[in-house]
Design a protein around this motif. Structure first.
Motif, short mmCIF file in Angstrom:
data_model
loop_
_atom_site.label_atom_id
_atom_site.label_comp_id
_atom_site.label_asym_id
_atom_site.label_seq_id
_atom_site.Cartn_x
_atom_site.Cartn_y
_atom_site.Cartn_z
N ALA A 57 1.68 -7.82 -0.30
CA ALA A 57 2.70 -8.48 -1.12
C ALA A 57 3.88 -7.53 -1.39
O ALA A 57 5.05 -7.93 -1.29
CB ALA A 57 2.09 -8.94 -2.45
N LEU A 58 3.58 -6.27 -1.72
CA LEU A 58 4.63 -5.29 -2.01
C LEU A 58 5.49 -5.03 -0.78
O LEU A 58 6.72 -5.01 -0.85
CB LEU A 58 4.01 -3.99 -2.51
N ALA A 59 4.83 -4.84 0.38
CA ALA A 59 5.57 -4.57 1.61
C ALA A 59 6.44 -5.75 2.01
O ALA A 59 7.60 -5.59 2.42
CB ALA A 59 4.60 -4.21 2.74
N LEU A 77 -0.83 1.41 0.61
CA LEU A 77 -1.94 0.76 -0.08
C LEU A 77 -2.92 0.13 0.92
O LEU A 77 -4.14 0.21 0.75
CB LEU A 77 -1.43 -0.31 -1.04
N VAL A 78 -2.37 -0.50 1.96
CA VAL A 78 -3.23 -1.16 2.95
C VAL A 78 -3.97 -0.12 3.79
O VAL A 78 -5.18 -0.24 4.03
CB VAL A 78 -2.38 -2.08 3.86
N ILE A 79 -3.26 0.91 4.26
CA ILE A 79 -3.86 1.90 5.14
C ILE A 79 -4.94 2.71 4.41
O ILE A 79 -5.98 3.04 4.99
CB ILE A 79 -2.78 2.87 5.68
N THR A 129 -8.43 -6.24 -3.08
CA THR A 129 -7.31 -6.48 -4.00
C THR A 129 -6.14 -5.55 -3.68
O THR A 129 -4.98 -5.96 -3.67
CB THR A 129 -7.76 -6.27 -5.45
N ALA A 130 -6.46 -4.28 -3.41
CA ALA A 130 -5.39 -3.31 -3.10
C ALA A 130 -4.66 -3.69 -1.82
O ALA A 130 -3.44 -3.49 -1.70
CB ALA A 130 -5.98 -1.91 -2.98
N GLU A 131 -5.40 -4.23 -0.85
CA GLU A 131 -4.76 -4.66 0.40
C GLU A 131 -3.82 -5.83 0.16
O GLU A 131 -2.71 -5.88 0.71
CB GLU A 131 -5.83 -5.04 1.43
#
Length: 283
Positions: A124-126, A273-275, A117-119
């Motif tokens: 989406a945010l990026a 968030l992804v990293i 979910t965080a990814e």
């Protein structure tokens, strides 16, 4: 360093094609040829250094790569160059990185990598930050430009995915550029119907793009890919337009706008968030 090279490469390409009026076919041929020559020289230099410092005098690295990766590299280079003749910078960046994102997320899904979910929130945010950055400069793209830049994005995503399997980034990148030269020679057939447009400034820009920001930059990218998943590799590339814009502010004193700051924070936050999910264990 690889992302800085990508940003510089975009600027050099745009200058060569639109300001110096170098035709896209000549730009592609010069770019790939100079990249192959530079990487070959660097590889030979590494072999000489290894021979001088190692007891194994027969330990010489050779250009590796693959024909499939070379084809993807060539497809990206030629479609990118032609597409930017009919696309604005913002539109071209949106189509290119949008295609890269979609391709690499689909690849991750098809290979069984489940996104957390965080990814998903980070992606989406990026991407929203990326849209916010390029949105003011958007105009309706031409159909041919849209198709060509989409192909460029898919080809670059494929080249990136292939890079995760390499053992020696310098050898593989050298081999890919060298193997791309036969494909580049096919572009000479275009000059039977369309006369080339050459200029000193355009040729110099193309050589710099090929030898430095493409050749060395792509080798660095293959090194970086060792520590990135396909999803992470896709989303971090959204930083390229931010770096390019920041370079313009530093080098030619363009103003720092509120929209740039907000967009940059959104992209950086999304990438973070992804990293951060990399070292977390799935419950």
């Amino acid at each position: 360093m690889a992302l800085i090279a990508f940003a510089a490469n975009s600027v050099l390409g745009r200058l060569a094609l639109t300001v110096a009026h170098l035709d896209p076919y000549s730009f592609t041929i010069i770019r790939l040829t100079s990249g192959a020559m530079m990487l070959w020289l660097v590889l030979q230099g590494r072999n000489v250094f290894s021979a001088a410092t190692s007891s194994d005098k027969n330990n010489h690295s050779k250009a590796q790569g693959s024909w499939l990766s070379a084809l993807m590299l060539f497809l990206y280079a030629v479609t990118f160059s032609i597409a930017y003749l009919s696309l604005d910078t913002g539109v071209g960046a949106l189509i290119l990185f949008g295609a890269v994102q979609v391709t690499m997320i689909l690849y991750s899904s098809l290979t069984g990598a489940k996104l957390k979910t965080a990814e998903l929130l980070g992606i989406a945010l990026a991407f929203c930050g990326f849209l916010y950055l390029v949105l003011p400069n958007l105009s309706s793209p031409s159909l041919s430009g849209f198709v060509l830049m989409s192909i460029a994005g898919i080809a670059w995503a494929g080249y990136t995915i292939r890079g995760k399997q390499c053992d020696d980034p310098l050898c593989d990148t050298s081999g890919n550029f060298i193997r791309s030269l036969p494909f580049s020679l096919l572009l000479l057939l275009v000059f039977i119907f369309i006369p080339p447009q050459l200029s000193f400034d355009g040729t110099l820009l193309a050589i710099t793009s090929g030898a430095v920001t493409s050749g060395i930059g792509y080798a660095l990218w293959y090194v970086a890919l060792r520590g990135l998943s396909a999803t992470q590799a896709g989303v971090v590339q959204l930083l390229v337009p931010v770096i390019a814009a920041l370079g313009g502010m530093i080098l030619i004193a363009e103003p720092i706008t509120l929209s740039f700051v907000v967009a940059s924070l959104m992209i950086l936050g999304g990438i973070l968030l992804v990293i951060l999910q990399k070292n977390k264990k799935t419950p």
